[in-house]
Design an enzyme around this catalytic site. Structure first.
Site, PDB file in Angstrom:
ATOM      1  N   LYS A 102       0.870  -1.181   0.000  1.00  0.00           N
ATOM      2  CA  LYS A 102       0.000   0.000   0.000  1.00  0.00           C
ATOM      3  C   LYS A 102       0.897   1.218   0.000  1.00  0.00           C
ATOM      4  O   LYS A 102       2.042   1.162   0.458  1.00  0.00           O
ATOM      5  CB  LYS A 102      -0.885   0.010   1.252  1.00  0.00           C
ATOM      6  CG  LYS A 102      -2.125   0.838   1.114  1.00  0.00           C
ATOM      7  CD  LYS A 102      -3.197   0.096   0.340  1.00  0.00           C
ATOM      8  CE  LYS A 102      -4.421   0.930   0.141  1.00  0.00           C
ATOM      9  NZ  LYS A 102      -5.517   0.134  -0.423  1.00  0.00           N
TER      10      LYS A 102
HETATM   11  P1  NAD Z   1     -13.350   7.753  -2.761  1.00  0.00           P
HETATM   12  O1  NAD Z   1     -12.374   8.797  -2.376  1.00  0.00           O
HETATM   13  O2  NAD Z   1     -13.795   7.661  -4.176  1.00  0.00           O
HETATM   14  O3  NAD Z   1     -14.672   7.867  -1.853  1.00  0.00           O
HETATM   15  C1  NAD Z   1     -14.645   7.899  -0.459  1.00  0.00           C
HETATM   16  C2  NAD Z   1     -16.003   8.394   0.023  1.00  0.00           C
HETATM   17  O4  NAD Z   1     -16.047   8.315   1.450  1.00  0.00           O
HETATM   18  C3  NAD Z   1     -16.291   9.854  -0.327  1.00  0.00           C
HETATM   19  O5  NAD Z   1     -17.670   9.995  -0.602  1.00  0.00           O
HETATM   20  C4  NAD Z   1     -15.926  10.588   0.959  1.00  0.00           C
HETATM   21  O6  NAD Z   1     -16.581  11.844   1.098  1.00  0.00           O
HETATM   22  C5  NAD Z   1     -16.432   9.587   1.975  1.00  0.00           C
HETATM   23  N1  NAD Z   1     -15.855   9.756   3.301  1.00  0.00           N
HETATM   24  C6  NAD Z   1     -14.579  10.068   3.643  1.00  0.00           C
HETATM   25  N2  NAD Z   1     -14.468  10.166   4.978  1.00  0.00           N
HETATM   26  C7  NAD Z   1     -15.699   9.885   5.485  1.00  0.00           C
HETATM   27  C8  NAD Z   1     -16.233   9.826   6.798  1.00  0.00           C
HETATM   28  N3  NAD Z   1     -15.474  10.087   7.859  1.00  0.00           N
HETATM   29  N4  NAD Z   1     -17.546   9.499   6.937  1.00  0.00           N
HETATM   30  C9  NAD Z   1     -18.312   9.243   5.864  1.00  0.00           C
HETATM   31  N5  NAD Z   1     -17.883   9.310   4.611  1.00  0.00           N
HETATM   32  C10 NAD Z   1     -16.574   9.615   4.416  1.00  0.00           C
HETATM   33  O7  NAD Z   1     -12.692   6.372  -2.260  1.00  0.00           O
HETATM   34  P2  NAD Z   1     -13.027   4.902  -2.749  1.00  0.00           P
HETATM   35  O8  NAD Z   1     -12.042   4.528  -3.786  1.00  0.00           O
HETATM   36  O9  NAD Z   1     -14.482   4.774  -2.991  1.00  0.00           O
HETATM   37  O10 NAD Z   1     -12.603   4.084  -1.431  1.00  0.00           O
HETATM   38  C11 NAD Z   1     -13.482   3.951  -0.333  1.00  0.00           C
HETATM   39  C12 NAD Z   1     -12.983   2.814   0.550  1.00  0.00           C
HETATM   40  O11 NAD Z   1     -12.919   1.618  -0.230  1.00  0.00           O
HETATM   41  C13 NAD Z   1     -11.595   3.007   1.139  1.00  0.00           C
HETATM   42  O12 NAD Z   1     -11.554   2.386   2.406  1.00  0.00           O
HETATM   43  C14 NAD Z   1     -10.708   2.241   0.178  1.00  0.00           C
HETATM   44  O13 NAD Z   1      -9.499   1.792   0.792  1.00  0.00           O
HETATM   45  C15 NAD Z   1     -11.618   1.070  -0.139  1.00  0.00           C
HETATM   46  N6  NAD Z   1     -11.280   0.402  -1.396  1.00  0.00           N
HETATM   47  C16 NAD Z   1     -11.307   1.051  -2.584  1.00  0.00           C
HETATM   48  C17 NAD Z   1     -10.999   0.367  -3.749  1.00  0.00           C
HETATM   49  C18 NAD Z   1     -11.085   1.013  -5.099  1.00  0.00           C
HETATM   50  O14 NAD Z   1     -10.916   0.311  -6.109  1.00  0.00           O
HETATM   51  N7  NAD Z   1     -11.367   2.283  -5.208  1.00  0.00           N
HETATM   52  C19 NAD Z   1     -10.642  -1.000  -3.685  1.00  0.00           C
HETATM   53  C20 NAD Z   1     -10.639  -1.640  -2.452  1.00  0.00           C
HETATM   54  C21 NAD Z   1     -10.972  -0.931  -1.300  1.00  0.00           C
END
Ligand code: NAD
Length: 412
Positions: A102
């Site tokens: 990561k």
């Molecule tokens: P992103 O930045 O596109 O979206 C994150 C969302 O969460 C946004 O709407 C943001 O406003 C919201 N957010 C942030 N802090 C918050 C809080 N304290 N309370 C409520 N909402 C909050 O990110 P993403 O890519 O959608 O990733 C989201 C999660 O999924 C992360 O934990 C990431 O590690 C995990 N993830 C993402 C992927 C991927 O392919 N994008 C893959 C595996 C895991």
């Protein structure tokens, strides 16, 4: 408890169950390599600012390491280390030929211009170039990074090597060797997991009441796919707060609303709700898809969802896990629920190495097959051993790595 402490606590619980030797237990407890870099860049004002960046490679027993890059003000070495460890278990659970890694930069991209983000990305890539590559460590998007970020990373790496290297980064645009389905991959995987979980509790998808915390890449795509299948998405949120309508929210319209740079709080016909209240709403399915540490011992008892599908990494603490297990909640742990991203990343890497690209239907079919099969393996072990699903998933992942380490032997 910090996220890393909570991940290590879970690790200790699982290795106790697996009865691993002390040496093996110690070896997997620490990352193979952690890189801390300083990233000086010129801001648009002409002044220089220095950011801190990280890349942690937790384990490489099964193949090159793989994991996303996060841009966020809370990024630090401990958080990145915990996330790298989760990636190792995830890749091993899914049976991909990868270890876990990561990375991230402690910055606030929301107050930076595109040009500043580009300079940051290019300099960060250059600083970690000694440790990455298609056969060493492969980068991908995570919070606040996207296809454009990946394109800059791939370009910077290629410029340094003197030729185009597609396989160093996944989550790239299609025209640069990206894969069909990659942008929606994690959300699609979450959607498949909700579908499989609904079968277990003998419920139809149509009419299922769903709550989604985090309306970013993962949350919005999972919400849209479930909405299209007739689920009632009764609440969603972002970091600013949430919206709620017990009759359901039109997710397609909400996505359009967000695209137009409007606040979700201003969406018509909804009540505003806090992120805390959203988690304990009366619903069938809860999808935490924002950040870690959201479901804790303080709110787990009040959770009403029958199914939790963890789109985010680490949204539930070990104390909350116990409460949810006792309440008989069907929890699909992060390393399974959000593995769609790394699975399609793996497909992208394979396509890049072969310079041969697949149809969307092939990608979706293979994704579905892998996720369903892993879902079945996790549920079976959890039932056989009478353990919670997270412990089962971690046991499958960790035992695969320790078995491979044993066969490889200890160098030198
Ligand atoms: P992103 O930045 O596109 O979206 C994150 C969302 O969460 C946004 O709407 C943001 O406003 C919201 N957010 C942030 N802090 C918050 C809080 N304290 N309370 C409520 N909402 C909050 O990110 P993403 O890519 O959608 O990733 C989201 C999660 O999924 C992360 O934990 C990431 O590690 C995990 N993830 C993402 C992927 C991927 O392919 N994008 C893959 C595996 C895991």
């Amino acid at each position: 408890m910090s996220f890393l402490k909570s991940v290590l606590k879970q690790y200790d619980l699982v290795v106790d169950k697996l009865k691993l030797d002390d040496g093996v237990r110690e070896r997997l407890r620490y990352p193979k390599r952690s890189l801390i870099v300083s990233i000086p860049i010129e801001m648009d004002t002409g002044k220089m600012k220095v950011y801190k960046g990280y890349r942690v490679q937790h384990d490489v027993t099964l193949g090159p390491s793989k994991g996303g890059i996060r841009y966020h003000p809370n990024v630090n070495l401990k958080e990145v280390t915990a996330l790298a460890m989760l990636m190792s278990w995830k890749c091993a659970l899914i049976q991909l030929p990868y270890g876990g890694a990561k990375g991230g930069v402690c910055c606030n991209p929301k107050i930076m211009s595109q040009k500043e983000i580009e300079r940051l990305t290019r300099r960060f890539t250059t600083e970690i170039i000694c440790a990455v590559g298609p056969e060493e460590d492969i980068l991908a998007p995570d919070m606040n990074t996207n296809m454009q970020t990946m394109a800059w990373m791939m370009d910077t790496y290629s410029m340094q090597k003197g030729h185009t290297v597609l396989g160093v980064v996944t989550g790239k645009p299609l025209v640069l060797g990206g894969s069909m389905g990659r942008e929606e991959a994690t959300g699609s995987g979450v959607y498949y997991m909700v579908k499989e979980s609904a079968k277990v509790i003998r419920k139809e998808l149509k009419g299922l009441k769903v709550v989604v915390q985090g309306f970013g890449n993962v949350g919005s795509i999972a919400a849209r796919l479930l909405f299209e299948e007739g689920c009632k998405i009764i609440a969603v949120s972002n970091s600013k707060g949430g919206i709620y309508n017990k009759r359901g929210i039109n997710i397609k319209n909400l996505i359009q609303h967000v695209k137009e740079n409007k606040k979700i709080a201003d969406f018509p016909d909804v009540d505003n709700i806090t992120n805390e209240d959203l988690l304990t709403l009366d619903c069938d399915v809860l999808i935490p898809a924002a950040i870690e540490g959201q479901i804790t011992r303080y709110n787990a008892n009040n959770i009403k969802a029958k199914i939790i599908v963890e789109g985010a990494n680490g949204p539930t603490t070990p104390e909350a896990d116990k409460v949810l297990h006792d309440k008989n909640v069907l929890l699909i742990p992060d390393i399974l629920a959000n593995s769609g991203g790394v699975i399609i990343s793996y497909f992208e890497w394979v396509q890049d190495l072969q310079f041969y690209f697949w149809k969307e239907s092939d990608v979706q079919q293979r994704l579905k097959e892998i996720m369903r099969n892993t879902f079945d393996r996790v549920l079976l072990l959890s039932r056989e051993k009478k353990i919670d699903t997270r412990t089962a998933a971690w046991m499958l992942g960790i035992s695969r790595i320790s078995e491979a380490q044993k066969i490889r032997g200890l160098y030198p």
